[in-house]
Scaffold this active site. Structure first.
Site, mmCIF file in Angstrom:
data_model
loop_
_atom_site.group_PDB
_atom_site.id
_atom_site.type_symbol
_atom_site.label_atom_id
_atom_site.label_comp_id
_atom_site.label_asym_id
_atom_site.label_seq_id
_atom_site.Cartn_x
_atom_site.Cartn_y
_atom_site.Cartn_z
ATOM 1 N N VAL A 87 -23.635 -11.946 -6.597
ATOM 2 C CA VAL A 87 -23.226 -13.340 -6.386
ATOM 3 C C VAL A 87 -22.468 -13.933 -7.564
ATOM 4 O O VAL A 87 -21.821 -14.973 -7.428
ATOM 5 C CB VAL A 87 -24.440 -14.252 -6.077
ATOM 6 N N TYR A 88 -22.521 -13.302 -8.744
ATOM 7 C CA TYR A 88 -21.823 -13.867 -9.890
ATOM 8 C C TYR A 88 -20.320 -13.938 -9.600
ATOM 9 O O TYR A 88 -19.677 -12.912 -9.362
ATOM 10 C CB TYR A 88 -22.044 -13.028 -11.150
ATOM 11 N N SER A 89 -19.797 -15.159 -9.638
ATOM 12 C CA SER A 89 -18.371 -15.396 -9.352
ATOM 13 C C SER A 89 -17.962 -14.758 -8.025
ATOM 14 O O SER A 89 -16.852 -14.233 -7.892
ATOM 15 C CB SER A 89 -17.496 -14.874 -10.499
ATOM 16 N N LYS B 27 -27.832 -7.028 -8.655
ATOM 17 C CA LYS B 27 -28.852 -7.708 -7.857
ATOM 18 C C LYS B 27 -28.354 -7.965 -6.443
ATOM 19 O O LYS B 27 -27.147 -7.997 -6.188
ATOM 20 C CB LYS B 27 -29.233 -9.049 -8.506
#
Length: 227
Positions: free
Chosen positions: A62-64, A91
């Site tokens: 989900v990061y960026s 993750k």
């Protein structure tokens, strides 16, 4: 650099782990407020970390919205880092890419789809650590643990971990894994700083008792202590 055993395994990781939440955010977005490092900056940062003895890199799908994984994988390729010399963690839990009712959580459906996406973005054939990024009350723990165990048996994932779970949830999962002979959580990633030490009351003693490793996120309290 000092190295520690990872959980109850024979794997050794650097005491410092490089987090990648600041990679790839775009201006005006939520992630852009956290960080907007571009590829050249990512390459330089990762190179300095590797040179300093760090062998542990942590990202998340989900990061960026997936760009962090893309940039992390590209940096490893650009720097020609030998695969056996780095431990890569990511993750699964939130929505990345196509949004939909089944594009989140810890169901077998979502976990099985998400690992393929992460491997593609990171340009890897396996993940060293795959972590559930949050707790999903809609999915039975046994379903999630069986799905993760399948990934381990298929060679797509080496170890599994969890992030942002309560002590009772982790202990319950460990019990299910032991009872069914499944891969067990070897680590918890949790918020822990000098400004937020609640972890010490119940979770840290549990981790010590069950030989589960601790990974800390936001150790500077999001910059509060560092200015």
């Amino acid at each position: 650099m000092r190295y520690r055993k990872f959980g109850n395994t024979g794997l050794f990781v650097s005491e410092l782990c490089l987090g990648t939440m600041t990679f790839g955010g775009t201006e005006g977005s939520l992630w852009g407020h956290i960080g907007r490092l571009e590829q050249g900056e990512v390459d330089a940062l990762l190179g300095r970390a590797i040179d300093g003895g760090i062998n542990f890199i942590d990202t998340a799908d989900v990061y960026s919205d997936g760009r962090s994984e893309i940039m992390t994988g590209q940096a490893l390729k650009n720097l020609k880092v030998a695969r056996e010399n780095v431990v890569v963690a990511t993750k699964v839990f939130g929505e990345t890419g196509t949004k939909g009712v089944n594009s989140r959580g810890m169901s077998r459906y979502h976990i099985t789809d998400s690992v393929k996406g992460s491997l593609s973005r990171l340009q890897l054939d396996h993940l060293d650590l795959y972590q559930i990024h949050g707790f999903d009350p809609a999915t039975p723990m046994e379903e999630a643990l069986r799905a993760l165990d399948d990934l381990v048996r298929q060679g797509l994932v080496r170890y599994i971990g969890v992030s942002n779970w309560a002590a009772w949830q982790i202990v319950k999962a460990l019990g299910i894994s032991e009872r069914l002979g499944l891969a067990r959580f070897e680590s918890l990633q949790a918020y822990y700083t000098i400004a937020g030490r609640d972890l010490e009351r119940e979770i840290v003693p549990m981790l010590q008792s069950e030989k589960v490793g601790l990974m800390v996120w936001s150790p500077l309290a999001g910059g509060l202590l560092s200015g």
